[in-house]
Design a protein around this motif. Sequence first.
Motif, PDB file in Angstrom:
ATOM      1  N   PRO A 130       5.271  -0.950  -1.304  1.00  0.00           N
ATOM      2  CA  PRO A 130       5.370  -1.503   0.055  1.00  0.00           C
ATOM      3  C   PRO A 130       5.817  -0.494   1.100  1.00  0.00           C
ATOM      4  CG  PRO A 130       6.414  -2.947  -1.564  1.00  0.00           C
ATOM      5  CD  PRO A 130       6.120  -1.664  -2.261  1.00  0.00           C
ATOM      6  N   THR A 133       3.051   2.782   3.964  1.00  0.00           N
ATOM      7  CA  THR A 133       2.324   1.908   4.894  1.00  0.00           C
ATOM      8  C   THR A 133       0.974   2.483   5.322  1.00  0.00           C
ATOM      9  OG1 THR A 133       3.434   2.927   6.800  1.00  0.00           O
ATOM     10  CG2 THR A 133       4.500   1.007   5.803  1.00  0.00           C
ATOM     11  N   THR A 134       0.677   3.718   4.938  1.00  0.00           N
ATOM     12  CA  THR A 134      -0.572   4.360   5.322  1.00  0.00           C
ATOM     13  C   THR A 134      -1.451   4.566   4.092  1.00  0.00           C
ATOM     14  OG1 THR A 134       0.388   6.557   5.048  1.00  0.00           O
ATOM     15  CG2 THR A 134       0.545   5.568   7.231  1.00  0.00           C
ATOM     16  N   TRP A 471       8.959  -7.551   4.766  1.00  0.00           N
ATOM     17  CA  TRP A 471       8.403  -6.569   5.703  1.00  0.00           C
ATOM     18  C   TRP A 471       8.939  -5.167   5.428  1.00  0.00           C
ATOM     19  CZ3 TRP A 471       4.698  -7.815   9.313  1.00  0.00           C
ATOM     20  CH2 TRP A 471       4.492  -9.164   9.557  1.00  0.00           C
ATOM     21  N   GLY A 502       3.632   2.434  10.946  1.00  0.00           N
ATOM     22  CA  GLY A 502       2.975   1.717   9.864  1.00  0.00           C
ATOM     23  C   GLY A 502       3.803   0.506   9.482  1.00  0.00           C
ATOM     24  N   THR A 504       4.055  -3.007   6.581  1.00  0.00           N
ATOM     25  CA  THR A 504       3.597  -3.702   5.381  1.00  0.00           C
ATOM     26  C   THR A 504       4.181  -5.108   5.366  1.00  0.00           C
ATOM     27  OG1 THR A 504       3.464  -1.662   4.083  1.00  0.00           O
ATOM     28  CG2 THR A 504       3.572  -3.717   2.864  1.00  0.00           C
ATOM     29  N   LYS A 506       4.500  -8.321   2.727  1.00  0.00           N
ATOM     30  CA  LYS A 506       4.347  -8.790   1.346  1.00  0.00           C
ATOM     31  C   LYS A 506       3.976 -10.268   1.373  1.00  0.00           C
ATOM     32  CE  LYS A 506       6.971  -9.174  -2.985  1.00  0.00           C
ATOM     33  NZ  LYS A 506       8.306  -8.928  -3.629  1.00  0.00           N
ATOM     34  N   LEU A 512      -0.180  -7.192  -0.908  1.00  0.00           N
ATOM     35  CA  LEU A 512       0.369  -6.565   0.296  1.00  0.00           C
ATOM     36  C   LEU A 512      -0.706  -6.482   1.368  1.00  0.00           C
ATOM     37  CD1 LEU A 512       2.249  -3.486  -1.254  1.00  0.00           C
ATOM     38  CD2 LEU A 512       3.231  -5.714  -0.666  1.00  0.00           C
ATOM     39  N   LYS A 514      -1.266  -4.187   4.893  1.00  0.00           N
ATOM     40  CA  LYS A 514      -0.727  -3.028   5.591  1.00  0.00           C
ATOM     41  C   LYS A 514      -1.553  -2.716   6.837  1.00  0.00           C
ATOM     42  CE  LYS A 514       0.870  -0.792   1.307  1.00  0.00           C
ATOM     43  NZ  LYS A 514       0.876   0.460   0.504  1.00  0.00           N
ATOM     44  N   SER A 516      -1.625   0.569  10.037  1.00  0.00           N
ATOM     45  CA  SER A 516      -1.011   1.792  10.567  1.00  0.00           C
ATOM     46  C   SER A 516      -1.787   2.275  11.787  1.00  0.00           C
ATOM     47  CB  SER A 516      -0.945   2.891   9.510  1.00  0.00           C
ATOM     48  OG  SER A 516      -2.231   3.385   9.198  1.00  0.00           O
ATOM     49  N   ARG A 571      -7.788  -2.187  -3.527  1.00  0.00           N
ATOM     50  CA  ARG A 571      -7.421  -1.971  -2.124  1.00  0.00           C
ATOM     51  C   ARG A 571      -8.679  -1.929  -1.267  1.00  0.00           C
ATOM     52  NH1 ARG A 571      -4.610   3.576  -0.877  1.00  0.00           N
ATOM     53  NH2 ARG A 571      -2.937   2.619  -2.075  1.00  0.00           N
ATOM     54  N   THR A 573      -9.744  -1.219   2.808  1.00  0.00           N
ATOM     55  CA  THR A 573      -9.163  -0.678   4.043  1.00  0.00           C
ATOM     56  C   THR A 573     -10.233  -0.455   5.108  1.00  0.00           C
ATOM     57  OG1 THR A 573      -7.513   0.512   2.720  1.00  0.00           O
ATOM     58  CG2 THR A 573      -7.734   1.145   5.034  1.00  0.00           C
TER      59      THR A 573
END
Length: 778
Positions: A130, A133-134, A471, A502, A504, A506, A512, A514, A516, A571, A573
């Motif tokens: 967590p 953040t990037t 957070w 950045g 995050t 939860k 998660l 995120k 940034s 993930r 993104t």
Amino acid sequence: MRKTAVRNLVPILIAALIGFTSLPGFAGTTGVISGVVTDASTGEKLSGVNIIIKGTNLTTVTDAKGYFVITNVAPGSYEVAASLVGYDEGAVGDVQVTMDATSTVNVSLAKTTITEREVVVTGTRTLLQPDVTTPLYMVTSRQEKMTKTQPNATYQIQSLAGTQPGVVLDSEGMPHIRGGRAEGIGYMIEGIPVMEPLTNMFGTNTVTVGMSRMQVYTGGYPAEFGNAISGVLNEIKRTGSEVSGPRLEMSGGADSYGGIYGEFGGVSPSGLDYYVGSYAWRSQFEKMFFRGVDSIDNVGKFVLPNGRDKWTLLINQGYARYYLDSVHDFTYLYEPVTPEEDHNHQKYHIVGLTFSRSFTPASYLTVRPYIFSTSNVVDAASPDGPMGMYLDYGTRQRGLQVEYANQVNENHLVKVGGSLCASKNSYLAWVPGLGEWFGFPEWGDYWYTSKVDTLQTGAFIQDKAKIGDLWSLDLGVRFDGMKFNKAENPDVTQSQISPRIGVTRKLDDKTLVKASWGRFIQFPPSYVMERVYFNPGWEEYRPGNQDLKPERSVSWDFSVERQIGDSAVLRVTPFYRTYKDLIQSQKLNPDDPESFTSIFVNSGEGKSAGVECYYSRKLSKNWEGWVSYTWMKSRANASNFQSSIDPSVWVYTDWDQRHTLNAVLTYRQKSWEHNFQITYGSGLADTVDLDTASTQKHASGALVFSYNLTKKLPKDSPIGESISLNIWNIFNVCKPTHYYQYWYPDDPEDPDSAWSLYREADAWTQPRFISVSVQKRF
């Protein structure tokens, strides 16, 4: 004008040692382990619990809330043990520590019910982080061995980075992160920047000999990273504890390929951890710009712990010679030589000494002076060759890095620190006969030098904050400054402040979200800031003194991460990035169509948008691997800074590729290991200029299957520990992957001849390559 470097450097070094918070940051090379210890029956948080990271001298005690933290932990896999009178000892194994990240380990202790206490493996660890953040991808040496391909991509940073999301390799195999130019990437080894201020390109052979793991930042990287606008690659070398005794790998295969990789390491009785590695290789190439290469790289890493202190010495050096098909019989300034192939030979040296002191388990100071020098000679003056020039350039860098980190409490990890780098830079270029080719024989050869020394400084501060249980927030800001000490013109000083953020959230224990955002800058290469011509007539072609400012980018991204079971992570993104103030060539008088004189200006722009997808599975039930997929559009006014642009015209960059896929899967069964790799690129965009922009196309896609088989041999085998067979491009798919377009007269000797548009391939999928290697331990 140039000033004495030593006189300028002394007060800065003194200031660095006294007030290091005023200097720029550098990449971290250690991580953090933290967590909470509770009573297994009641859930009560336990204070006074002794926490030990086994195999190290790192210990701490939980506070009144049961919380513990240990900073300055070297990357690796650890077992964390917890003990308290009246409770069975608890232990959590396979705790993975990575750079610039916190590994969370929560332990539950059961009350002792028998006289003799026992160790109970209990506790939880998560594959999610967590506090990061990037977008950050970690590549290990284990994963590197799973992706062996053709020779020019084996044990190479570029090809390894190309297996990760957000990274596209261009027609020459150079990585581009999220649509940025190749020189927009920050390359680092153990946190030491290894880019040349001359060209903003990497100054090493980029060979990964001795690599333990590598950080690949594709998005809004933290404030500790500077002077890069598209991404960061940070390589960490192995320690002796990761290598048990001497090991030798010998490889041979098609295209006259031969390689020897030797390494040894261990830990002495006095606690000295030592590692030494070397990789030498040579090969011929097919359908590549260079015809072949001879290369060798060596690395040594020595770590000496001494109570709360730790000393780390890194030595890395290498040499490479790439050669072409063309032959020349004269070199610089027409000096006759025995006919030899056009070639490029380069070498580099890195020496870094890191001192680290842990004041408490929660705080530490790191100081690292380093030396980095490079030398590169392009001896390719053959008039029939593809280059027709002689280049001789290099740098001598002296740097100092300082960082202080403090886990102030459970909710705040604060970092502050910096670095400075003084570099002596020299660049010489000679292109015979260019004046006559331009129609100005009185100008003679194109011949100039650039000796613009640089001094880079800055500062950063960063706070990784935890807000409640759901957070995490990463706030940072950095200052970057650069002074260009010109030889014949007034010096230039530039600076920029870059904020980063950045966050995050939860959603549950395995999910998660995120996001940034950040601003980034990169200073212009020194060799375009000033050029001193031996014949002043060339000032009419391009004035030697240039007034340029930093290039800039702004990055946005949003990620969803989901842990699947105990061994896999997914993930996704989406991202968007803009580039501004990119250096471009432009006519001095754009309104005059007959104008011949060009200058460099910060007039270029670019933008990219896409989605990164990454699925990773740790070894479970004999299977492990990952899948990396990137969908992206990358557009700009031009792909390189030498191109003249029209701000109203946008084209796809040379490395724009809509779909990029890398899939790696490993299956282990007893003494056999099978590695399967699939790579797919939908095709790179054509290289075009203003005259051909409207006809730009993409190459067709290429799907390549590769396979590696490793067999572990009996312990008493005279051959070695194991033997491997590697087949790259099993089905020998040989397709053009990149084209360039140009107009050419149908009859070059007729001034009134019609012109036709041509589209020619200049890069292809590398053909099938088969190699065999033997690994032996001593």
